[in-house]
Enzyme design. Structure first.
Site, PDB file in Angstrom:
ATOM      1  N   HIS A  81      -0.498 -30.593   2.757  1.00  0.00           N
ATOM      2  CA  HIS A  81       0.667 -29.938   2.158  1.00  0.00           C
ATOM      3  C   HIS A  81       0.440 -28.447   1.885  1.00  0.00           C
ATOM      4  CE1 HIS A  81       1.885 -33.985   1.798  1.00  0.00           C
ATOM      5  NE2 HIS A  81       1.358 -34.252   0.630  1.00  0.00           N
ATOM      6  N   ASP A 113       4.742 -34.293   7.262  1.00  0.00           N
ATOM      7  CA  ASP A 113       4.136 -33.709   6.067  1.00  0.00           C
ATOM      8  C   ASP A 113       5.328 -33.415   5.174  1.00  0.00           C
ATOM      9  OD1 ASP A 113       3.273 -31.798   4.112  1.00  0.00           O
ATOM     10  OD2 ASP A 113       1.454 -31.584   5.297  1.00  0.00           O
ATOM     11  N   HIS A 114       5.530 -34.249   4.153  1.00  0.00           N
ATOM     12  CA  HIS A 114       6.824 -34.183   3.472  1.00  0.00           C
ATOM     13  C   HIS A 114       7.050 -32.834   2.780  1.00  0.00           C
ATOM     14  CE1 HIS A 114       4.689 -35.280  -0.252  1.00  0.00           C
ATOM     15  NE2 HIS A 114       5.752 -34.867  -0.898  1.00  0.00           N
TER      16      HIS A 114
HETATM   17  C1  BG6 Z   1       1.458 -36.989  -1.789  1.00  0.00           C
HETATM   18  C2  BG6 Z   1       0.137 -37.225  -2.464  1.00  0.00           C
HETATM   19  O1  BG6 Z   1       1.283 -36.746  -0.431  1.00  0.00           O
HETATM   20  O2  BG6 Z   1       2.080 -35.871  -2.391  1.00  0.00           O
HETATM   21  C3  BG6 Z   1       0.322 -37.458  -3.951  1.00  0.00           C
HETATM   22  O3  BG6 Z   1      -0.495 -38.357  -1.889  1.00  0.00           O
HETATM   23  C4  BG6 Z   1       1.084 -36.308  -4.555  1.00  0.00           C
HETATM   24  O4  BG6 Z   1      -0.924 -37.622  -4.612  1.00  0.00           O
HETATM   25  C5  BG6 Z   1       2.357 -36.041  -3.768  1.00  0.00           C
HETATM   26  O5  BG6 Z   1       1.414 -36.671  -5.887  1.00  0.00           O
HETATM   27  C6  BG6 Z   1       3.039 -34.788  -4.243  1.00  0.00           C
HETATM   28  O6  BG6 Z   1       4.279 -34.705  -3.630  1.00  0.00           O
HETATM   29  P1  BG6 Z   1       5.543 -34.157  -4.432  1.00  0.00           P
HETATM   30  O7  BG6 Z   1       6.644 -34.166  -3.430  1.00  0.00           O
HETATM   31  O8  BG6 Z   1       5.751 -35.082  -5.591  1.00  0.00           O
HETATM   32  O9  BG6 Z   1       5.139 -32.791  -4.878  1.00  0.00           O
END
Ligand code: BG6
Length: 500
Positions: free
Chosen positions: A239, A176-177
Site C-alpha cells: 500500500h 492493492d485496495h
Molecule cells: C490491509 C492490511 O491490507 O490494509 C490491514 O492487511 C490494514 O492490516 C488495512 O488494517 C488498512 O486498510 P484501510 O483501507 O483500512 O486503510
C-alpha cells in the site's frame, strides 16, 4: 460512469471474510447504482457445502435489509461447492458456468477472483487452465489476485512466473485496495491538473515528504496471519510504496494503465537501497506493549490471540530513504505505519523548504515556518495547505495557518469504496489501478534486504511502544530538522497528540 459488460464473476473463497466484508458489499453498491450489466451474475465458489439459496441467505444476513433492491441483487448470486485444490472438480465449474451463461444469456466473459488463502494462488489458476477456463476466443478471462502477493521477493517472483504460465500479464489484476481509494487517485489529479504544484514538486522546493498510515486498532482476530507478516509486509511493501509511486512519479504521457504503471515502475527502480549497516538507524521497528488508555487496560501485541508470547514481529515501522533520480536527489522520504497508534489516519505531507531569509518574527512558540501541503487519504478526506500569515496588529509577526478543502463539502460527496471502484475497473478491462507484476517485484527488491537484515541480526532492536502512543522513541525524532506531523482525526486540527 460506464456500465460494466455482461459477465460472470467467480469468487473463490466465497464463504470467507473478505467476500463478506468487502466484495459483496461493493457489488451491492454497484448494483444499486445500476453499474452492473443487466446480464451479470456472481458464482461463489468454496468448499463449504451450500446451495444457491443457502448462499443468498448467508449474504442477506450481512447486507443492510432496508430496500427492495436487495432481493433483486440476491437473485444474481449463485453458488458452487467444490474442492478448489482438486483439478477433477473443475469440470463441474466449467459446466456450471456454461449452463449459467446459456440460461441467463450472459456473454462469454469470466472474471476469477482469488479471495482464498495465498497457498491456492498457484493451484487455482493451474486448475482453471486444465479445463481451458483461462482462454476464450469470443470473450475474456481475467484473474484478480488478492494480497499478499508473495511473502518475500523470491516467492513473489515464483508466483508471477506461475501465473504467467496460465494467464497473460494483461489478464492478471493484482489488487492493492489503496489504489482504489478516491483520495489516492486524487493525488494524480492534484498534481497533474493544476499548474501551480508541479513546478515546485521537486528537490529545489521540497524539504522532505512524509507518508503516514496510523491505525488505532490492534491486530484484532488476525494475530495468526499478522505474526507471519508484520507491518513491513502488511502495509509498506504494497500500500504505502504504491502511494509513494503516485507522489513521486513523473507526469505520464497519457492516463492509461501502461503509462501510469511505467512511471510508478521508474520510481521503484530509483529507490536507493538501504545498506545493511544503515538499517538499524534508518528503519525503526516497534511492537506495541500493554498500556492504559483513558483508564482502560489495552493489551500488548504479545497478549493478542494467535500471537506467540515471545514474538518479535513488528507492528510499527518508520523509515527514511531516498529516491535517486533527477527530481528527488537528496530529498528524504519518510514512511511511518503502525497498529495501536493514537488515531486512524493516512496522509501524505509535503514539507516545503523555508524561505532563504527570515524577515519576520514568528509568534511565541512557533519557530519554524509550516509551508506544507497535507493530502489526507482518510478519514476527513481532503487537502490542507499550511503557511505563514501576519498576526493582525502592530509589527510584522507571523503565525502558521491552514487553508483546507474537505471532500465532505462537495455536493455529491459519496466516496465510492476502493473495492467498488476496482471491481468496476476490472469489469471494464482497465488495469490502471492494479499493480503490474514488474512493479510488485521491484517493490519487493527494495524491502527484502531490510527483512533479511532483521532476520539475520537479532541485535537490531524491536522497540516496545505503549499502545496508544506514536511509536518508539527513536522513531519520533527521525525527521531531519523537523518533527513528524502528528495528525488528528480532523484534517484541519493541528495540535500534537490530539487523540491522546
Ligand atoms: C490491509 C492490511 O491490507 O490494509 C490491514 O492487511 C490494514 O492490516 C488495512 O488494517 C488498512 O486498510 P484501510 O483501507 O483500512 O486503510
Amino acid at each position: 460512469m460506464k456500465k460494466a459488460q455482461s459477465l460472470i464473476l467467480v469468487i473463490f473463497g466465497a464463504s470467507g471474510d473478505l467476500t463478506r466484508r468487502k466484495l459483496i458489499p461493493a457489488l451491492y453498491d454497484l448494483h444499486k447504482q445500476s453499474l452492473l450489466s443487466d446480464t451479470f451474475a456472481v458464482l461463489g465458489v468454496s468448499r463449504t457445502d451450500m446451495d444457491d439459496d443457502a448462499f443468498r441467505d448467508h449474504v442477506r444476513d450481512f447486507l443492510p435489509k432496508e430496500d427492495a433492491g436487495l432481493d433483486l441483487f440476491l437473485k444474481r448470486l449463485y453458488y458452487l461447492s467444490i474442492n478448489t485444490s482438486d483439478v477433477n472438480d473443475y469440470s463441474h465449474l466449467r459446466n456450471r458456468l456454461e449452463r449459467m451463461r446459456h440460461e441467463l444469456n450472459i456473454d462469454d466473459n469470466y472474471i476469477f477472483y482469488l479471495s482464498t488463502p495465498p497457498i491456492l494462488y498457484e493451484v487455482i489458476p493451474s486448475n482453471l487452465a486444465a479445463v481451458n477456463l483461462n482462454r476464450s476466443i469470443k470473450g475474456y478471462r481475467r484473474l484478480i489476485v488478492e494480497k499478499p502477493f508473495g511473502t518475500t521477493l523470491e516467492s513473489a517472483k515464483i508466483l508471477n512466473q506461475n501465473l504467467l504460465k496460465y494467464f497473460k500479464e494483461n489478464q492478471i489484476y493484482r489488487i492493492d485496495h489503496y489504489l482504489g481509494k478516491e483520495t489516492v487517485q486524487n493525488l494524480l489529479v492534484t498534481r497533474f491538473s493544476n499548474a501551480f504544484f508541479e513546478p515546485i514538486w521537486n528537490r529545489n522546493y521540497i524539504h522532505h515528504v512524509e507518508i503516514s498510515a496510523a491505525e488505532s486498532l490492534g491486530v484484532e482476530k488476525r494475530g495468526g496471519y499478522y505474526d507471519n507478516s508484520g507491518a513491513m509486509r502488511d502495509m509498506v511493501q504494497n500500500h504505502l510504496l504504491q502511494l509513494l509511486g503516485l507522489v513521486a512519479m513523473e507526469p505520464p504521457v497519457v492516463i492509461d494503465a501502461d503509462s501510469i504503471r511505467d512511471e510508478v515502475m521508474k520510481v521503484f527502480r530509483s529507490l536507493t537501497p538501504i545498506k545493511e549497516t544503515e538499517i538499524a538507524q534508518r528503519v525503526i521497528r516497534g511492537q506495541y506493549i500493554e498500556s492504559q488508555i483513558k483508564g482502560e487496560t489495552i493489551k500488548g501485541y504479545r497478549q493478542e490471540e494467535g500471537v506467540p508470547s515471545d514474538s518479535r514481529t513488528e507492528t510499527f515501522v518508520a523509515m527514511k530513504f531516498f529516491i535517486d533520480n533527477w527530481r528527488w536527489g537528496g530529498v528524504p522520504f519518510y514512511i511511518r505505519t503502525g497498529k495501536r497508534l493514537p488515531t486512524n489516519v493516512t496522509e501524505v505531507v509535503i514539507r516545503f523548504k523555508p524561505t532563504p531569509h527570515h524577515l519576520f518574527h514568528r509568534n511565541e512558540g512557533i519557530t519554524k515556518a509550516e509551508n506544507m501541503l497535507v493530502i489526507r487519504i482518510q478519514p476527513d478526506e481532503g487537502i490542507v495547505m499550511r503557511f505563514g500569515m501576519k498576526v493582525p496588529g502592530a509589527g510584522f509577526n507571523v503565525q502558521n495557518v491552514g487553508m483546507d478543502f474537505h471532500y465532505s463539502d462537495l455536493l455529491h460527496n459519496r466516496l465510492p469504496t476502493a473495492y467498488e471502484r476496482l471491481l468496476l475497473d476490472c469489469m471494464q478491462g482497465d488495469a490502471t489501478l492494479y499493480a503490474r507484476g514488474d512493479a510488485v517485484e521491484s517493490a519487493w527488491s527494495f524491502i527484502q534486504p531490510i527483512l533479511n537484515a532483521w532476520e539475520n541480526n537479532p541485535g537490531i532492536p524491536v522497540y516496545g511502544y505503549p499502545a496508544g502512543s506514536w511509536g518508539p522513541e527513536p522513531a519520533l525524532h527521525m525527521v531531519e530538522e523537523y518533527d513528524w506531523r502528528f495528525p488528528c482525526k480532523n484534517l484541519s486540527s493541528n495540535d500534537n497528540y490530539c487523540e491522546l
